[in-house]
Design a protein around this motif. Structure first.
Motif, PDB file in Angstrom:
ATOM      1  N   ASN A  47       0.827  -1.207   0.000  1.00  0.00           N
ATOM      2  CA  ASN A  47       0.000   0.000   0.000  1.00  0.00           C
ATOM      3  C   ASN A  47       0.860   1.256   0.000  1.00  0.00           C
ATOM      4  OD1 ASN A  47      -2.347  -1.521   0.040  1.00  0.00           O
ATOM      5  ND2 ASN A  47      -2.595  -1.410   2.265  1.00  0.00           N
ATOM      6  N   TYR A  91       2.398   1.962  -3.446  1.00  0.00           N
ATOM      7  CA  TYR A  91       1.492   2.484  -4.463  1.00  0.00           C
ATOM      8  C   TYR A  91       0.934   3.864  -4.119  1.00  0.00           C
ATOM      9  CZ  TYR A  91       2.201  -2.132  -6.296  1.00  0.00           C
ATOM     10  OH  TYR A  91       2.793  -3.270  -6.772  1.00  0.00           O
ATOM     11  N   LYS A  92       1.298   4.379  -2.959  1.00  0.00           N
ATOM     12  CA  LYS A  92       0.995   5.788  -2.698  1.00  0.00           C
ATOM     13  C   LYS A  92       1.812   6.684  -3.616  1.00  0.00           C
ATOM     14  CE  LYS A  92      -0.264   5.648   2.224  1.00  0.00           C
ATOM     15  NZ  LYS A  92       0.154   6.089   3.585  1.00  0.00           N
ATOM     16  N   PRO A 126       1.202   5.288  -8.239  1.00  0.00           N
ATOM     17  CA  PRO A 126      -0.229   4.967  -8.344  1.00  0.00           C
ATOM     18  C   PRO A 126      -0.580   4.242  -9.638  1.00  0.00           C
ATOM     19  CG  PRO A 126       0.119   7.250  -8.914  1.00  0.00           C
ATOM     20  CD  PRO A 126       1.458   6.720  -8.476  1.00  0.00           C
ATOM     21  N   LYS A 127      -1.760   3.609  -9.625  1.00  0.00           N
ATOM     22  CA  LYS A 127      -2.251   2.939 -10.840  1.00  0.00           C
ATOM     23  C   LYS A 127      -2.567   3.960 -11.927  1.00  0.00           C
ATOM     24  CE  LYS A 127      -4.142  -1.296  -8.842  1.00  0.00           C
ATOM     25  NZ  LYS A 127      -5.348  -2.130  -8.653  1.00  0.00           N
ATOM     26  N   TYR A 145      -2.603  13.977  -7.455  1.00  0.00           N
ATOM     27  CA  TYR A 145      -1.233  13.448  -7.367  1.00  0.00           C
ATOM     28  C   TYR A 145      -0.244  14.467  -7.937  1.00  0.00           C
ATOM     29  CZ  TYR A 145       2.832  10.444  -7.969  1.00  0.00           C
ATOM     30  OH  TYR A 145       4.104   9.925  -7.905  1.00  0.00           O
ATOM     31  N   ARG A 172       5.207  -0.180 -12.307  1.00  0.00           N
ATOM     32  CA  ARG A 172       4.276  -1.082 -11.624  1.00  0.00           C
ATOM     33  C   ARG A 172       4.389  -2.512 -12.167  1.00  0.00           C
ATOM     34  NH1 ARG A 172       0.131   0.897  -8.499  1.00  0.00           N
ATOM     35  NH2 ARG A 172      -1.050  -0.976  -8.979  1.00  0.00           N
TER      36      ARG A 172
END
Length: 351
Positions: free
Chosen positions: A13, A16-17, A20-21, A27, A53
Motif C-alpha cells: 500500500n 502504491y501511494k 499509483p495505478k 497526485y 508497476r
C-alpha cells in the motif's frame, strides 16, 4: 491473516501511494512543483508508472523493508509508532527495484522474476527513465513523514551516502565483467558491500534515525547489516548456479556465467585451479555464452574445485560475524529473535 502477511500488504500500500495505478490531478499537485500548463497524464501513466508497476507487481522478497521494520521493533518502538513508518519502508523497496531495472539494461538481460525484462517490453528509453525515477520519486515520502527536520536531513544524508556506495559498486562490477578482469576476494567483497550492502545499510540507518539513535549507533548497525547484504549476494550467486526452480528464481539458467560475472565461486576456482582449467573457465566467461553445454562445463569446474561449498561457508561466516556485532548491543526480545531468524533465512534460503 498472520502478522507478516499484514505487514506485506502495508508495504505494498505504501509503495502504491507514490507509484499509483493512475495519475490524477491531486497526485500532480501534491508531488510535482511545476504544474503551470497541462500535464499529459496518459503519457505519464503509460511511459512511467505502467513499466514501474509492471516490475513491482511481479513480487519479490521485500526483505529490505521488512528488515527496516524489524529493526524499529528491536529498537523498542511500539506497534502504532512502527505503523506510521510503513511509507519509509517503501522507499527502500522502490529504489531496490529501480536498481534491478537499470541492472537489466546494463546486462541486456532477458528475464526478471520469470517475465521479460522491462527494457525488453517497453524499450530502453522508457526503461532508463523509469529506473531513474525510481531513485527519486520515493523521496517524496520522506518529505510527507511527520518527523523533525533534523531527522529528515539525516535520512537524506543516509540516502545520498548509500546511493553513492551503490553506484561505485555497480561501476566496479561492470568494469570487471566487461574487461575480463578477475579480482581478488577482498576486492570482490568490497564491491558487494557497496553494491548489495548499500540498500540493507540504508534500511537500518533509516530505522536508527527514526528511533532517534545517535550517529555512532547508526553507523555500527550500518556496518553490520551491510555485511549481511554481502552474505545475501553470495547466496544469490550460488542460487544462480544450483537453483532447480527457475520460474521462482526468475532468471535463466547460468545467467551469471553468460554475463561473465566474477562471483566468489569464479574467483575461488580461478585462484586454486590448474592452468588448463583456469584458461578453460576464463574462455567460457569471455564468450558471454548462452550455450547450455558451455555453461555446464563452467559449472563442472566450479564443482571440481568445491567453489559452491567455499562460497556457502564464506556467506555463513560473514553473516555470523555481522550478527555478533549487533547481538551484543540489542536487548533480548521477541523482535531480536525474529531478526536472528531473518538473518539465517537470507543466508540459508533455497529456491
Amino acid at each position: 491473516m498472520n502478522e507478516m502477511k499484514k505487514i506485506e500488504i502495508e508495504i505494498e500500500n505504501a509503495i502504491y501511494k507514490i507509484i499509483p495505478k493512475n495519475i490524477t490531478e491531486k497526485y500532480i499537485n501534491e508531488n510535482i512543483n511545476n504544474n503551470f500548463y497541462k500535464y499529459d497524464n496518459n503519457a505519464i501513466n503509460k511511459a512511467l508508472f505502467l513499466p514501474i508497476r509492471d516490475l513491482l507487481e511481479r513480487g519479490g522478497k521485500r526483505w529490505r523493508p521488512k528488515l527496516f521494520l524489524l529493526f524499529l521493533d528491536c529498537f523498542g518502538l511500539q506497534k502504532k509508532a512502527i505503523e506510521t513508518y510503513f511509507d519509509i519502508s517503501a522507499i527502500i523497496e522502490i529504489i531496490h527495484n529501480g536498481t534491478l531495472l537499470t541492472d537489466d539494461i546494463e546486462d541486456d538481460a532477458n528475464l526478471r522474476r520469470g517475465k521479460p525484462c522491462i527494457h525488453k517490453m517497453y524499450g530502453n528509453d522508457i526503461a532508463i527513465n523509469a529506473g531513474s525515477a525510481m531513485y527519486f520519486l520515493p523521496l517524496k515520502l520522506i518529505e510527507k513523514t511527520h518527523i523533525s527536520d533534523k531527522q529528515k536531513n539525516r535520512l537524506y544524508k543516509a540516502y545520498v551516502d548509500e546511493m553513492n556506495n551503490l553506484s561505485f559498486g555497480q561501476a566496479i562490477d561492470i568494469f570487471w565483467h566487461k574487461n575480463n578482469i578477475i579480482p581478488n576476494i577482498k576486492e570482490y567483497l568490497q564491491m558487494c558491500l557497496c553494491k548489495t550492502g548499500a540498500l540493507s545499510s540504508m534500511a537500518v540507518r533509516f530505522a536508527s534515525i527514526l528511533a532517534k539513535k545517535q550517529k555512532e549507533e547508526e553507523m555500527l548497525f550500518s556496518k553490520a547489516i551491510g555485511h549481511l547484504g554481502v552474505g545475501f549476494q553470495i547466496q544469490d550467486d550460488i542460487l544462480d548456479i544450483v537453483s532447480k526452480n527457475r520460474d521462482n528464481f526468475g532468471k535463466v539458467y547460468g545467467n551469471d556465467i553468460t554475463e561473465g560475472k566474477k562471483t566468489l565461486m569464479i574467483i575461488h576456482t580461478y585462484e586454486v585451479a590448474n592452468n588448463n582449467d583456469k584458461n578453460k573457465l576464463i574462455s567460457i566467461l569471455d564468450k558471454h555464452t548462452k550455450n547450455k553445454d558451455e555453461i555446464d562445463d563452467a559449472i563442472k569446474l566450479l564443482n571440481k574445485y568445491d567453489a559452491i561449498n567455499f562460497a556457502k561457508n564464506q556467506a555463513r561466516k560473514i553473516a555470523k560475524n555481522a550478527w555478533n556485532e549487533i547481538d551484543i548491543v540489542l536487548k533480548k526480545s521477541k523482535a531480536k529473535q525474529e531478526l536472528k531468524n531473518f538473518f539465517d533465512y537470507l543466508i540459508e534460503r533455497e529456491i
